[in-house]
Design a protein around this motif. Structure first.
Motif, PDB file in Angstrom:
ATOM      1  N   PRO A 340      58.957  24.442  36.155  1.00 25.13           N
ATOM      2  CA  PRO A 340      58.643  25.772  37.023  1.00 25.13           C
ATOM      3  C   PRO A 340      57.353  26.711  37.349  1.00 25.13           C
ATOM      4  N   SER A 341      56.906  25.868  38.189  1.00 24.63           N
ATOM      5  CA  SER A 341      54.985  26.382  38.311  1.00 24.63           C
ATOM      6  C   SER A 341      55.253  27.943  38.128  1.00 24.63           C
ATOM      7  N   PHE A 342      53.931  28.243  37.597  1.00 21.79           N
ATOM      8  CA  PHE A 342      53.444  29.630  37.601  1.00 21.79           C
ATOM      9  C   PHE A 342      52.669  29.887  38.703  1.00 21.79           C
ATOM     10  N   ASP A 343      52.220  31.136  38.112  1.00 26.45           N
ATOM     11  CA  ASP A 343      51.495  32.145  39.237  1.00 26.45           C
ATOM     12  C   ASP A 343      49.791  32.197  38.041  1.00 26.45           C
ATOM     13  N   LEU A 344      48.491  32.466  38.002  1.00 31.19           N
ATOM     14  CA  LEU A 344      47.788  32.804  37.871  1.00 31.19           C
ATOM     15  C   LEU A 344      46.829  33.394  38.307  1.00 31.19           C
ATOM     16  N   ARG A 345      47.090  35.363  37.979  1.00 31.57           N
ATOM     17  CA  ARG A 345      46.088  35.822  38.481  1.00 31.57           C
ATOM     18  C   ARG A 345      44.569  36.149  37.882  1.00 31.57           C
ATOM     19  N   GLY A 346      43.626  36.738  38.791  1.00 34.39           N
ATOM     20  CA  GLY A 346      41.926  37.020  38.703  1.00 34.39           C
ATOM     21  C   GLY A 346      41.537  37.409  39.608  1.00 34.39           C
ATOM     22  N   ARG A 347      39.908  38.146  39.321  1.00 31.36           N
ATOM     23  CA  ARG A 347      39.004  38.285  40.139  1.00 31.36           C
ATOM     24  C   ARG A 347      38.268  38.095  40.127  1.00 31.36           C
ATOM     25  N   ALA A 348      37.370  37.981  41.695  1.00 35.05           N
ATOM     26  CA  ALA A 348      35.724  37.330  41.511  1.00 35.05           C
ATOM     27  C   ALA A 348      35.261  39.142  41.911  1.00 35.05           C
ATOM     28  N   ARG A 349      34.091  39.319  41.236  1.00 40.56           N
ATOM     29  CA  ARG A 349      32.862  39.616  41.445  1.00 40.56           C
ATOM     30  C   ARG A 349      31.336  39.354  41.348  1.00 40.56           C
ATOM     31  N   THR A 350      30.852  40.260  41.967  1.00 39.21           N
ATOM     32  CA  THR A 350      29.455  39.852  41.712  1.00 39.21           C
ATOM     33  C   THR A 350      28.340  40.356  40.917  1.00 39.21           C
ATOM     34  N   GLU A 351      27.637  39.997  40.346  1.00 40.69           N
ATOM     35  CA  GLU A 351      26.691  40.523  39.288  1.00 40.69           C
ATOM     36  C   GLU A 351      25.955  41.542  39.905  1.00 40.69           C
ATOM     37  N   GLY A 352      25.795  42.718  39.444  1.00 40.30           N
ATOM     38  CA  GLY A 352      25.291  43.452  40.044  1.00 40.30           C
ATOM     39  C   GLY A 352      25.596  44.304  40.994  1.00 40.30           C
ATOM     40  N   SER A 353      27.359  44.135  41.625  1.00 41.48           N
ATOM     41  CA  SER A 353      27.572  44.806  42.673  1.00 41.48           C
ATOM     42  C   SER A 353      27.316  44.499  44.330  1.00 41.48           C
TER      43      SER A 353
END
Length: 549
Positions: A340-353
């Motif tokens: 079966p397929s699966f999901d992958l979670r993550g997060r994008a952020r910027t350097e120095g906000s």
């Protein structure tokens, strides 16, 4: 303007569809959105198309007037030259335009400066202007003709001969062989070509079969001989030789079958190597057997993945893949396990906000084993968190686009793995891991001017190419189209060592092909980019027909 990958450097359709368009792309506006001018402000453009080699009228050729310089609200105009080569555009909004023509026996080309055959002519229309007496000289297409024979000297009937322009990815022209094995490919633009002959539909009994052949008679693209053509050339007796090889029969079984009776299972063979990039046989079958048994006949020698797919009534998919080698003997017991397929979670952020609207990002994970499946796409929230759906066991590359050009992709990590440096292996057991993406606004800046013979080159394509070994990093490539004065600025550049090239507008640029870059390696200017550092360069454009060759 969003930063994306270099369009002419990529050959994978799903990336083009998902990631942001490159900075130089112009998209025709939706109907009804073009700017409105008063009737007395509208313009006309009039002229004649002639054959560059003889001066005769170029009849019934399609010609287009296209906005130049990002005029998103200005519409395109298209017409057809009459039997005298005459054309007329009416009710044209004021602005800057370029002329393009092609069709019939003429390859697509752009109107150039009268004093220089390499520079695009920018037509500037003031309100109410009537531009006339344009003479657009069209280079006639070239012809490559010959025959295709087998190893015994007999004609090969029904072969398809494709001409590949070496500076472009994909075929430019093609023709089939007749009952004498003869072919004729016409309407080719000037340049250096590879010829390939193949038979797309062959007897799949498992007996000998013709392999695709490059001119003059090799199955190895690297050993092919290039053919150079000029406008109006008619090259004859360009003959190819096709060889036979044993077509392997591949038998196997799909396991981990679903319990439901609404099975819709397919097995397809996918090439696993760049050298074996063609598949000229019926590479897919539907699995009708209750046990999941399958059989594919006539498989040419090479390295493959046997990929199995199952769709249920809700269009949910299970996928499995198994590598194998096809040599000279038939294969049995190729086992493909569905997962079966699966999901992958993550997060994008910027350097120095640094502030960024993350909802505009496009994030894609693509596995080479299952490229046909389209890859896993991310659903991104405003806070930068995301979920990538529909992943299967495989080796993945990460693609990120859609961010403003002032930002660059600084890092992407899955645990302790660098997801940008190479492919990352993923399985369902890693569904609990997190992909961390960092974007930075501290990139470098490169600006400058593109010249040829001390004159600016409007419309030149400027490309930034990473030095080896980073040329598999598509996030490190960047590009811009020079403005009407030949000026350009590249923003948000990652630190590192690069070469910067400037290409004539008529040049087809294929940075995806190492052989193409090898031809021009010494024409690029080396630059070292540092964060928060601006520098200026002056570039000499590389002509479409290189004077050095």
């Amino acid at each position: 303007m969003p930063k994306g990958l270099l369009l002419r450097a990529l050959g994978t359709a799903f990336i083009l569809a998902l990631l942001a368009r490159a900075a130089f792309c112009q998209v025709p506006p939706p109907l009804g959105t073009e700017a409105q001018s008063k009737p007395d402000q509208l313009c006309t453009v009039e002229g004649t198309l002639v054959k560059s080699t003889t001066g005769e009228p170029a009849k019934k050729v399609t010609i287009a007037l296209a906005p130049f310089g990002g005029q998103a609200q200005t519409r395109h105009h298209t017409t057809t030259a009459d039997t005298y080569g005459h054309f007329l555009f009416q009710d044209v909004e004021p602005g800057k335009f370029t002329l393009h023509a092609g069709g019939e026996d003429y390859p697509n080309q752009t109107y150039k400066e009268e004093t220089h055959d390499r520079h695009w002519k920018i037509i500037t229309l003031e309100p109410g202007q009537h531009e006339k007496d344009i003479v657009f000289k069209l280079a006639p297409g070239a012809v490559i003709a010959g025959s295709v024979y087998d190893e015994n000297g007999d004609p090969v009937i029904g072969a398809n001969v494709q001409a590949f322009l070496m500076s472009r990815r994909g075929g430019v022209g093609g023709a089939g062989t007749d009952d004498r094995g003869e072919y004729r490919v016409f309407g080719l633009e000037a340049g250096r070509y590879l010829l390939m002959a193949e038979i797309r539909s062959q007897n799949e009994s498992g007996d000998d079969r013709y392999l695709p052949a490059f001119y003059p008679g090799t199955t190895d693209k690297a050993q092919a001989t290039a053919i150079e053509v000029h406008p109006g050339d008619e090259l004859a007796a360009i003959n190819l030789i096709m060889k036979n090889a044993h077509g392997v029969r591949v038998r196997g079984r799909v396991i981990n079958l679903p319990v439901s009776k609404d099975r819709n299972i397919a097995v397809q063979l996918v090439s696993s190597t760049a050298e074996n990039w063609y598949i000229n046989f019926n590479s897919g079958v539907q699995v009708e057997d209750e046990r999941g048994d399958f059989e594919i006949k006539g498989v040419p020698p090479g390295s493959y993945f046997a990929v199995a797919r199952y769709f249920d009534r809700n269009n949910k998919m299970l996928v499995g893949h198994t590598p194998f080698e096809a040599v000279n003997v038939d294969l049995d017991n190729v086992v493909v396990a569905l997962n079966p397929s699966f999901d992958l979670r993550g997060r994008a952020r910027t350097e120095g906000s640094a502030p960024l609207d993350f909802s505009g990002l496009n994030i894609l994970l693509q596995a080479r084993e299952t490229q046909w499946a389209g890859g896993g796409r991310a659903e991104i929230k405003a806070d930068g968190t995301f979920v990538i759906h529909n992943l299967y066991d495989g080796n993945y590359r990460v693609y990120v686009g859609g961010h403003p050009e002032e930002f660059y992709l600084k890092s992407a990590r899955l645990g302790d793995q660098d997801a940008l440096a190479s492919e990352i292996p993923l399985t369902g057991t890693q569904a609990g891991s997190s992909l961390e993406i960092v974007l930075s606004r501290n990139g470098g800046t490169l600006s400058g001017t593109v010249l040829h013979d001390s004159q600016p080159v409007p419309g030149a394509l400027v490309t930034l190419v990473p030095d080896p070994p980073n040329r598999n990093r598509q996030d490190l490539f960047d590009s811009k189209i020079a403005d009407e004065f030949g000026r350009f600025t590249l923003l948000g550049l990652p630190p590192g060592d690069f070469k910067i090239f400037a290409w004539d507008p008529a040049q087809d640029v294929n940075l995806q092909d190492p052989e193409f870059l090898k031809q021009y390696e010494d024409r690029g200017k080396s630059v070292h980019v540092e964060e928060r550092c601006s520098q200026s360069v002056q570039l000499e454009s590389i002509p479409a027909v290189d004077e050095a060759q």
